[in-house]
Structures are given as C-alpha cells and as structure tokens.
Design a protein around this motif. Structure first.
Motif, PDB file in Angstrom:
ATOM      1  N   GLU A 294      43.217  49.804  27.971  1.00  0.00           N
ATOM      2  CA  GLU A 294      43.576  48.416  27.669  1.00  0.00           C
ATOM      3  C   GLU A 294      42.894  48.019  26.370  1.00  0.00           C
ATOM      4  O   GLU A 294      41.732  48.344  26.135  1.00  0.00           O
ATOM      5  CB  GLU A 294      43.137  47.492  28.805  1.00  0.00           C
ATOM      6  N   THR A 295      43.613  47.297  25.511  1.00  0.00           N
ATOM      7  CA  THR A 295      43.053  46.900  24.220  1.00  0.00           C
ATOM      8  C   THR A 295      43.843  45.731  23.663  1.00  0.00           C
ATOM      9  O   THR A 295      44.842  45.288  24.252  1.00  0.00           O
ATOM     10  CB  THR A 295      43.085  48.079  23.220  1.00  0.00           C
ATOM     11  N   THR A 296      43.390  45.229  22.520  1.00  0.00           N
ATOM     12  CA  THR A 296      44.168  44.248  21.761  1.00  0.00           C
ATOM     13  C   THR A 296      44.487  44.861  20.407  1.00  0.00           C
ATOM     14  O   THR A 296      43.643  45.508  19.793  1.00  0.00           O
ATOM     15  CB  THR A 296      43.399  42.928  21.553  1.00  0.00           C
ATOM     16  N   LEU A 310      47.670  41.765  23.503  1.00  0.00           N
ATOM     17  CA  LEU A 310      47.004  42.523  24.566  1.00  0.00           C
ATOM     18  C   LEU A 310      47.932  43.641  25.044  1.00  0.00           C
ATOM     19  O   LEU A 310      49.105  43.404  25.327  1.00  0.00           O
ATOM     20  CB  LEU A 310      46.654  41.596  25.729  1.00  0.00           C
ATOM     21  N   LYS A 311      47.439  44.867  25.103  1.00  0.00           N
ATOM     22  CA  LYS A 311      48.256  46.011  25.505  1.00  0.00           C
ATOM     23  C   LYS A 311      47.621  46.720  26.692  1.00  0.00           C
ATOM     24  O   LYS A 311      46.437  47.040  26.675  1.00  0.00           O
ATOM     25  CB  LYS A 311      48.410  46.999  24.341  1.00  0.00           C
ATOM     26  N   ARG A 312      48.459  46.942  27.723  1.00  0.00           N
ATOM     27  CA  ARG A 312      48.024  47.677  28.911  1.00  0.00           C
ATOM     28  C   ARG A 312      49.011  48.803  29.169  1.00  0.00           C
ATOM     29  O   ARG A 312      49.995  48.956  28.439  1.00  0.00           O
ATOM     30  CB  ARG A 312      47.989  46.745  30.126  1.00  0.00           C
ATOM     31  N   ARG A 325      39.815  46.490  20.099  1.00  0.00           N
ATOM     32  CA  ARG A 325      38.714  46.436  21.058  1.00  0.00           C
ATOM     33  C   ARG A 325      38.553  47.712  21.874  1.00  0.00           C
ATOM     34  O   ARG A 325      37.537  48.390  21.801  1.00  0.00           O
ATOM     35  CB  ARG A 325      38.904  45.242  22.002  1.00  0.00           C
ATOM     36  N   CYS A 800      45.280  34.918  24.100  1.00  0.00           N
ATOM     37  CA  CYS A 800      44.960  36.331  23.900  1.00  0.00           C
ATOM     38  C   CYS A 800      43.522  36.589  24.362  1.00  0.00           C
ATOM     39  O   CYS A 800      42.813  35.693  24.823  1.00  0.00           O
ATOM     40  CB  CYS A 800      45.114  36.715  22.429  1.00  0.00           C
ATOM     41  N   ALA A 801      43.085  37.826  24.195  1.00  0.00           N
ATOM     42  CA  ALA A 801      41.741  38.211  24.620  1.00  0.00           C
ATOM     43  C   ALA A 801      40.664  37.462  23.846  1.00  0.00           C
ATOM     44  O   ALA A 801      39.577  37.192  24.374  1.00  0.00           O
ATOM     45  CB  ALA A 801      41.563  39.722  24.450  1.00  0.00           C
ATOM     46  N   HIS A 802      40.978  37.125  22.578  1.00  0.00           N
ATOM     47  CA  HIS A 802      40.008  36.355  21.792  1.00  0.00           C
ATOM     48  C   HIS A 802      39.806  34.967  22.396  1.00  0.00           C
ATOM     49  O   HIS A 802      38.676  34.462  22.485  1.00  0.00           O
ATOM     50  CB  HIS A 802      40.485  36.230  20.350  1.00  0.00           C
ATOM     51  N   GLN A 804      40.261  34.168  25.476  1.00  0.00           N
ATOM     52  CA  GLN A 804      39.527  34.389  26.718  1.00  0.00           C
ATOM     53  C   GLN A 804      38.022  34.468  26.453  1.00  0.00           C
ATOM     54  O   GLN A 804      37.216  33.852  27.164  1.00  0.00           O
ATOM     55  CB  GLN A 804      40.026  35.687  27.365  1.00  0.00           C
TER      56      GLN A 804
END
Length: 855
Positions: A294-296, A310-312, A325, A800-802, A804
């Motif tokens: 998992e990453t961005t 965000l990629k899973r 990340r 997005c993850a940022h 979060q």
C-alpha cells in the motif's frame, strides 16, 4: 500508409522548410508532409509500395539539405543531449570568439568617431599606425585580418547560403552570406583601389576609399545575426522543457522478481506479467495492477491531478508516477513503448512537430520571399545608381536590404507557439495530438458531450427498488442474474445493491444482448428481460401500470431499469448517476467562452431534461443509441456549426471521429485512441474547457507572431531601400539592418514563450470537488469510562493519506488526548482523552488543520 519521422539538417529559415516540404511532396505516395523548422524534423505518411525512406532522404538531399530516419533513440533523446541546448552552446562559443575579434575591428575602424562623439582618448600609437592617408593600406589590412576569423567562425552563412542560392532555393543564409560577402569583397576592392592610388600619386582616391571600406560591416553583420540566433536558440531550447520533464519521468531501470529473487533490469527488458517492486522515491516503470503493498503515488506530472492517490492491491498504477510512502509489488501489463508515459512523450513530440493550417500562409510567403528580396536589393541599388547616387551609396542600400529581411520570423511564428502550447497542455494532463487539432479546437462554436462518464461519474447506484407481484428479494435475484455477465455501469449498480442486501443472483443461460436496449436470458423455463422502455415495447409488454412511477423517476433524474418475466412486468429499479463535482462549473465556463453545449444520452426525455436543467445545458438529445451519436454530430455540422465532441473515447469513437475535434475524456491509460484529436488524462470536464482556452491562446499567439513577422518586413524593407532618404535623409546602415533582423526573430520566439504562463482554471471547482468527495453520514457517540473519554468525530474534507496524517497530528497535539485513530475511508476519527473535550474545541482544531467537523 506508414507514418515516419526524419531529422533534417541544414535548415535555417522558413524558405528552407518550404523547399524541403515541396521536394518531398513531389514524391509519389506521400501524404501529410510536414516540415518543422523549430525541431528540424520531417513528418509524413507514405505508401510503402510507392516510396521508401531512402527515396525520401534522396529527395531532401537533392533539395540541398541532409536527412536521416529518426529512430527510437533520436525520438526520445536524454535531456542532457538535447540538440536545441547543444546548438545553443555551440552558438555561444562561436559568438564569444566573434565578439573578441569584432571589438578591435570596430575600434580600429571607428576610433576617430568614438573620440568625436564620446571624447574617448586615442593613444598616440594608434594615431601613428592607422591615421592619415599614408596609413590607409595598414588601416584596411588590419581590419581585413581581424574580419577574416569572424567570417571563418560564421562560415555556415556563406556555405549554406550560396549552396542554396546555386540550387535555386535561396534562404536567409543566402541573404546574410551575400550581404556580408559583398561588404568584404568591396573592402578588398577598396584596398586594390587605394594601392592603385598610391602607385599613381592619387591620394584623393586613397582618401575616398579609405572612408568606405565596409570591412567592419562584413564582420558586424554575421556577428549580430549570430547574437540573434544565439538568443533565439536559447529561447527555442526553453520550448522543449515540457517534453524534457516528461522524458525525465520515464525510469531507466526497474526492480523485478524473477526466480524468487529481486534483480534490477533496464526498462527495455521488462515483459508483460513481470512482478515489479517499487520503493519510496522511485518512479513506476510500467503500467500495471498492484499485487501487494500500500502506498500513495504522486501522479501530478502524468494527469495534472495535484492530490496524491492511495494505491492498494487491485488498483491500477501508471508509469511515470512517483512512489511517495510505502513499497508495492505490481504486475506489469503495459511495457516499453506501450506505457502511458512513453505514449504521452510520443504524442507531445509528434504534436510539436506538426503544422497548423494557418502555417500554410507563411509557407507560401516564404517560398517567394527570399528571391523577391534579392530582386528588391538589385532593383533598389540600380535605381539609386540611375538617380545619380554614388556606387558606395547604392552598394550600401543593396547590402542593407539583404540583411534586414527576416524570413526566420515567418518560419518560427507557428512552430514555436505550437510546441510551447502542446507542451503546456501536457503539463496539465491535456494531450493535443496535432497543430491542426489545436487550430480547429480554437474555432469550435458547439460542444457535444456524452452524459454517462463525461458529465456524470459513470458509476450509477440503485436508488429505488419497486417489485410488481413478486418479493423484493426475488426481483433483486433475477436482476442480478440478468446483469451478472454485463460490463455496463448499470449492471454493476444492480450487482452492488444485491450484494449489499445479501441476495444471491439467479443462475441463467442463453444470454442475448439487444444493443442499446437491454438483455435477455432464460432460467427455470422462463424468459427474463432487463432493459429500457424501447425493449419492453418491442416485446409487447405494457407499461401503463407503472407510468406514474416511471415519470417520477425521470423527473428526479433517475434512469429506470425494467424487468419482465415472459410477457409480464415484474418490477423496476431506479438508477441515478450523479454529476461530477466539476461538471456544472465546466458547462458554465463553456458558456462564458461563447460555446453552445449539447448533451447526448440514451436516457428517456424526462430523465435527460432533468439532467439538462440541473446542469444548465441549452439542449439535450435523449434516446440516442451509441451508433447514432455520430449522426447527430453530422447534423450539427450540416447546420454550419464547428463541433467538438467530448466522450469516453471507446463507445463514442464514431462521434469523436465525425466531429471537427474529438476529445477523449477519462482515458488515462488508453491515450492512443485514434479517433480522438485530444486526450484528457483526468475525467474532468474542466480540462476540456482549459483545452479550448489553451487552443485559443496558441492561435492568438500565432496570429500575433505572423503579424509581427509580416509587418516587420513590410516596414523595414522599404526603409532599407532608402524610400525616406530623399525627403527626410533617413538611411539605414547594413549594421543596423542586421541588428534589426536579429531582433525580429527573438521577439517572435519570446512572444511565443509567453504561453508558458498559461494557467488552468480549476480554482473555483476544487472546493466543490473536495465537498463532493468528502460527503459523510452524520453519526457521533460519546462514552465515558471512569476518567477516560472516547469520542468518534465525523470529519469533512479528508481526501488522501496526507489529509489523514494532518488530522491525526492536529488531534494528537490536543491537551489530554492519549490516542487517535483516523479512518480515511469512513471520514472519521476516534479520540481517547483523559478529560472531557467540548465539541467546539474539536471543531476549532479540525478547522485550523483545514477540514470541517460535521458530527
């Protein structure tokens, strides 16, 4: 027909490019021949049965230029080896040495004038060696010896200029070379005349020629032209920056898992199916699907989308994106030249080398420009001689006319603007495939757009379930069975609602699709149908019992899905496809640009009308089958409209091809759609608006450039010919002519570079996009356990993850907070604290972080 690109050497102005283009067009089997002066390239299509690359190269060489097939490596040179930058460096070195020899030449020839005008002292040695009739030969020879290195350094003007002149195709180099060589030849002639004067005791003859050598003009002309060419080369080098940036996005190597071990290989060796490992700070080397991790990803350079994605596992990744990340493993599905980044580079490169229709006017002018200038120079000098002017005066007039004329600016007017414009579009996720598409897009007056996936999200959801005579669960089971094998967005919505309610689909066989109407299948001895009103009417199934319900759904903007068993209606589902957050804003901006907007949809008239009114569209055409969209575009064209069609690039391919300009939207990884003239890397209608704005800006810039190039020559050539001399005593010198000519080309290039400041208009829509993406259900609860407090907060605005991380950090810093968990997907945060924290305090902290507390 095969499409091929060639590198052409030796071109210096639009007369050159026009001659090469004309020579290649004469070959049998050639089409769409386009020669670009800026990129030194030839692009064409040819019939391999009638001609071949060798014949094309031979035709170019016969015209007096060099050519070679542009291979893969030449098409995508490393930024460090950029030919434009290399040319600028070579020009700089030549210019430095030319100036080094020119300055002493000017001082020797004009030291007396400098003393008179500026009071500069003249050393006694200089006066002793160069002043007076007795030193005339020394004075002249010193200048000649200093000018010769300048002429040698700039010998290209003479070699190429006279070569093209002898080929019957004079160009800018011919004008410069003739002017400079004539000045030098006159200086040599003057030395011989002064020598004659000394030998025969005619000091008056010596003094007359000693003041009219023109040797410094011979060096000054080529040096000033080189100054202009150097500035032009530097500016032209900047036009390719967008392409260079794209090239840097393509990784040179990749880490793959083979035989259970990781190994690093060149990207050229990647194969479909390879498992690729990408760690933080590395770029994605191919297109594919995430297998694990998992990453961005920062995809801004590819799509223009500023927010990290965000990629899973199961998500698609695009080549050229930067991993931020985490580490991921993905399966390569498109490699080499098929990857998104490589296709983008190719499209931008081909677009920058293409030619807009407006360039044909400049080509026609360039074809006769240089010969006409030579004739004007000869005629002007002849007329002045006939009027009694001195040979020196008439000679000066001829040189000035030759060097002040500027075919370069005509040749640069369109390609520089197109290269900058298409590069700027690529930076913002807008790929325009050719100069012709760019010009056409600037002139459209009507925008036709598909509804599903273009105006709307393309992901409808079921908003109502209405069974007729059967249980709700049975209707959903039948509906899911009918739609199980379909890839239609409505089918996905049906399967989704069935899964949410825990209903299993009924097994069916004998599927038969009715294009644009629905589907038929069999189960348990019954024939089941799913589709629209047209399908039910064809099968003789009456809709009177549900007419009010159908009207209500249509009025709400929902699409009804009708279901029948044998010959009776058993229920209907209402599906709503919500508009994208930016669609209404985009349509409003289209109107502000003076464009009419037409929506095409397969929905019924009431559903289409509801969407039309909601979006503020002038006209909606309902009940349109995919194969009939092109016919509606053709009708608009027959009525005199220039039409841009916006669609998904697949189902809308015929309409995209029929339109004056086809724009494929939402085709992020399928960018080589042949039917589209432009491709938008994001599913955002605002990018279509920006494509029109960019096209208009480029066309306006081209017209400005052509106006400057033409008006410059119209005004300056008569001045150089001396038309104002009899009345006002105004006469341009060859040196001033050369300086003015250089300035003309530089001005054209600098004007085109203003396009680099083009900015897309997304600001107004970004807020709407954030609001739409962050809608959540209000639900909060509080629970006390002794002195501990636990609270769940609903937060609006996290994308997005940022986001979060920002929310997590902001809440963690609050006094008494001991634990924070932020759920990005759910739009919520769970907080544990040792004190009771008021809702208002949470709201303030969340607001300070840039988000909104909604519950």
């Amino acid at each position: 027909m095969k499409k091929e690109r060639f590198t052409v050497t030796g071109m210096t102005c639009s007369a050159c490019s026009a001659r090469v283009e004309q020579a290649v067009r004469k070959l049998a089997g050639t089409e769409e021949v386009s020669v670009n002066l800026l990129t030194n390239s030839l692009q064409l299509r040819y019939d391999e049965q009638q001609t071949n690359p060798a014949a094309i190269i031979a035709a170019v060489e016969a015209a007096g230029y060099g050519a070679s097939v542009k291979g893969a490596k030449a098409e995508q040179p490393a930024p460090a080896e950029d030919p434009l930058q290399r040319h600028a460096a070579e020009m700089r070195s030549r210019l430095i040495w030319s100036v080094a020899f020119l300055l002493p030449t000017l001082y020797i020839s004009m030291h007396g004038l400098f003393a008179q005008l500026f009071g500069l002292p003249v050393p006694a040695l200089v006066r002793t060696v160069f002043d007076g009739p007795e030193n005339a030969i020394t004075f002249a020879f010193a200048q000649l010896l200093l000018v010769l290195p300048i002429m040698y350094l700039n010998r290209h003007y003479y070699i190429a200029g006279f070569r093209n002149l002898f080929h019957g195709a004079p160009n800018m180099d011919s004008l410069v070379g003739m002017g400079s060589m004539a000045a030098a030849a006159f200086g040599v002639f003057a030395i011989f005349r002064m020598s004659w004067g000394f030998g025969h005791g005619d000091l008056a003859l010596v003094a007359a020629y000693g003041k009219n050598l023109y040797l410094e003009s011979a060096g000054m002309i080529v040096t000033l032209i080189t100054v202009g060419k150097y500035l032009e080369a530097r500016a032209k080098g900047q036009t390719g920056q967008a392409l260079e940036k794209l090239m840097r996005l393509a990784p040179q190597q990749a880490t793959v898992v083979r035989g259970g071990k990781e190994c690093v290989v060149p990207v050229e060796q990647l194969a479909v199916g390879d498992e690729v490992v990408v760690r933080p700070g590395e770029r994605i080397p191919a297109d594919g699907t995430v297998v694990s991790g998992e990453t961005t990803l920062d995809e801004s350079a590819i799509t223009g989308e500023p927010m990290p994605a965000l990629k899973r596992a199961g998500d698609r990744v695009t080549s050229g994106a930067m991993n931020q990340r985490g580490a991921i493993h993905f399966r390569a599905e498109r490699v080499g030249e098929e990857t998104t980044i490589r296709q983008i580079i190719r499209l931008v490169d081909e677009a920058s080398a293409s030619k807009a229709p407006i360039a044909r006017m400049a080509d026609k002018i360039a074809g006769v420009f240089v010969p006409a200038v030579i004739l004007i120079a000869l005629a002007a000098s002849g007329i002045w001689l006939a009027l009694g002017a001195s040979v020196e005066f008439a000679f000066s007039i001829a040189i000035c006319v030759l060097v002040i004329s500027c075919p370069c600016s005509l040749g640069l007017a369109t390609p520089v603007a197109i290269m900058v414009g298409t590069g700027k579009g690529a930076e913002n996720g807008i790929l325009i495939k050719s100069g012709e598409a760019l010009e056409t897009l600037a002139s459209v007056d009507t925008v036709v757009m598909d509804k599903t996936g273009t105006i709307t999200e393309g992901r409808p959801r079921i908003t109502s379930v209405m069974p007729l005579g059967i249980p709700r669960e049975e209707l959903l089971a039948i509906a899911a069975g009918l739609e199980a094998g379909s890839e239609h967005p409505l089918a996905a919505a049906v399967l989704s609602v069935a899964a949410e309610e825990g209903v299993s689909s009924r097994a069916m066989t004998g599927f038969a699709a009715a294009l644009g109407r629905g589907v038929e299948a069999r189960a348990d001895g019954h024939v089941y149908l799913a589709g629209n009103e047209r399908l039910m009417a064809e099968r003789g199934i009456g809709l009177a019992p549900v007419r009010e319900k159908l009207d209500a759904l249509a009025a709400a903007g929902a699409t009804p899905l009708l279901f029948a068993a044998d010959d009776r209606l058993i229920g209907l589902l209402g599906a709503a496809d919500e508009p994208k957050a930016t669609s209404r804003e985009a349509i409003k901006r289209f109107h502000a640009l003076g464009l009419s907007v037409v929506m095409l949809t397969g929905d019924n008239e009431r559903t289409a009308e509801a969407m039309r009114a909601r979006m503020g569209i002038e006209r909606a055409i309902a009940g349109v089958l995919p194969e009939h969209k092109a016919a509606h575009v053709k009708e608009l064209q027959a009525a005199g409209h220039r039409v841009a069609m916006i669609g998904d690039g697949i189902n809308d391919a015929p309409a995209l091809a029929q339109a004056d300009v086809g724009i494929a939207i939402g085709a992020g990884t399928d960018i080589a759609i042949d039917s589209a003239d432009a491709v938008l890397m994001k599913s955002d209608l605002l990018d279509a608006v920006n494509a029109v704005r960019l096209a208009r800006a480029v066309l306006r810039n081209i017209k400005e450039n052509l106006f400057w190039a033409l008006i410059y020559n119209v005004v300056c050539i008569p001045l150089a010919a001396g038309v104002l001399y009899p009345a006002l005593g105004v006469k341009l010198s060859p040196v001033i002519g050369a300086a003015t000519m250089s300035l003309s080309s530089v001005c054209v290039v600098l004007n085109a570079l203003r396009l680099r400041f083009f900015r897309p208009a997304h600001a107004a829509a970004e807020a709407g996009r954030r609001r739409e993406a962050a809608e959540v259900i209000h639900n909060a609860k509080e629970k006390k356990e002794g002195s501990m407090m636990e609270k769940t907060l609903k937060i609006k605005g996290m994308m997005c993850a940022h986001c979060q991380q920002h929310v997590h950090d902001a809440l963690s810093k609050m006094a008494g907070v001991t634990n924070v968990t932020v759920d990005l997907a759910g739009g919520s945060a769970s907080v544990e604290a040792t004190r009771e924290i008021p809702q208002q305090e949470f709201a303030q902290v969340i607001a300070d972080a840039g988000y909104e507390l909604v519950g």
